[in-house]
Design an enzyme around this catalytic site. Sequence first.
Site, PDB file in Angstrom:
ATOM      1  N   GLU A  52      95.671 -42.421  10.177  1.00 27.21           N
ATOM      2  CA  GLU A  52      95.962 -43.982   8.880  1.00 27.21           C
ATOM      3  C   GLU A  52      95.085 -43.850   8.313  1.00 27.21           C
ATOM      4  O   GLU A  52      94.017 -44.825   8.398  1.00 27.21           O
ATOM      5  CB  GLU A  52      97.018 -45.217   9.161  1.00 27.21           C
ATOM      6  CG  GLU A  52      97.485 -45.253   9.861  1.00 27.21           C
ATOM      7  CD  GLU A  52      99.600 -44.904   9.043  1.00 27.21           C
ATOM      8  OE1 GLU A  52      99.280 -45.052   7.904  1.00 27.21           O
ATOM      9  OE2 GLU A  52     100.378 -44.217   9.381  1.00 27.21           O
TER      10      GLU A  52
ATOM     11  N   CYS B 291      93.733 -51.610   2.749  1.00 28.14           N
ATOM     12  CA  CYS B 291      93.952 -50.589   2.614  1.00 28.14           C
ATOM     13  C   CYS B 291      94.255 -49.603   1.667  1.00 28.14           C
ATOM     14  O   CYS B 291      94.515 -49.260   0.841  1.00 28.14           O
ATOM     15  CB  CYS B 291      93.749 -49.603   3.650  1.00 28.14           C
ATOM     16  SG  CYS B 291      95.315 -50.161   4.316  1.00 28.14           S
TER      17      CYS B 291
END
Length: 455
Positions: A209, A243
Amino acid sequence: MTSKSIVEDVRKVFNSGRTLNVDFRKAQLRSLQKMYLEHKDDFCSALASDLHKPAHEAIVLELNLVIGDIDHILARIDNWVQPEKVPRNLLTIFDTPMIYNDPYGVVLIMGAWNYPVQLGLLPLAGAIAAGNCVVVKPSEHAPAVSSLIARLLPKFIDNECYQVVEGGVPETTELLKERFDYIFFTGSSHVGKIVQRAAAEHLTPTTLELGGKSPVYLDDTVNLDIATRRIMWGKLINCGQTCIAPDYLLCSKTVQEAFVAKAREVINEFYGEDPKASPDYCRIVAERHVDRLSEYLKDGTVVVGGEVDKKQKYFAPTILTDVSPTSKVMTEEIFGPILPIVNVENVHDAIKFIKTRPGEPLALYIFSSSKPTLKHLAHDLPAGGMAVNDVIFHAAVPELPFGGVGSSGMGAYHGHFSFLTFTHRKSCLHRNYNPIAEWIGSKRYPPYTPKNTQF
Ligand code: NAD
């Protein structure tokens, strides 16, 4: 204890079969929820200490997300774990083709510091649901949360099946030498490659990720009042250290003018005249990141914000215009409260701009009411995930997979996708000794003659 002995111990427990029992897994997940509920205030204090995170953001964007995801898992896990029968064909008409949902075994989960609770514990919930044993490595850059997790987890969930290793690069490097059956990493693309190389040594599958630049395209068909509030909220929560925060904005010069004026009002509405004095505005995680972000101010015209207080790790909500596509702010992941705006004439220019930049976005955001525009952008651009007329929210829907593509990562999780991530789908063809099935299948046996070679 060394990394080696920790992993050996955890593997012994996995091999004992303790985590295969689904009631055991459910009990662990409920205990995990209990831990959050009983220690909500401790988690909020730890997040405030590490990131100046307001309790509202701590609860809504971290704790509640984990509790909600576990609720989702608990309501469905009995179905998910069942062996699945698949359709038969002519060759398997007398057989039972099945898929068994097996845990991988011993999983390593490495979290990042920006959402240190949910990034460590959401994947943990998925790994537990799938029946794995787990070593969790929280981020050393959120030390209060890391030590809280290390203190609380063993009190609430089985401390032989699920272990916490605290530390930074040296401890991570040692852990990565061990053989895990699955590695789940959240962090930068740079360290993602280090993790991937270490995993390759043991042929360990991974989910990565990672980060990247998530563009927003805004055309003139939108409700600018709502669009600006949503974009600025997504940019400024956690002080831009998200993010999937909108990284930069693509719009026409006319839309830019209206957006900037509206954004000024919105910032004032959210945080008052002086965001530094607002209890709702976070801080940058470390002084070196304040320095990094300050460098970006040279890459354009500061039309909003720009104030910095390094000692307090404060960075004002900032908008930059007149940025060059080749400048640092437009080529590196910003990870802070700076929103650069690049002018494009139309959706085709926006697509061209995004497509010709290195790296695939983790998130793509489109603000438009025009169906052809939405169609173009949704189909023509790769991205880990996308939202139309909003930002961030797609990550809070447990029915949607959350993950990157290309340089923004591989694999996905949340809800059922977490369960599938940590599950090996083992195929099994269960046959019997039916004489007709044997007659049909007998063509496989030698001696091979022209007759049995005709299929
Ligand atoms: P990072 O990659 O710098 O560090 C992650 C962890 O890796 C650290 O906690 C450290 O223990 C370890 N590490 C660092 N250097 C190492 C090395 N040389 N060898 C071995 N281990 C090492 O990431 P970060 O600063 O914690 O997080 C920021 C990044 O994470 C951003 O790029 C952001 O976009 C990304 N991120 C992605 C998601 C997502 O869900 N895709 C979520 C949050 C953050």
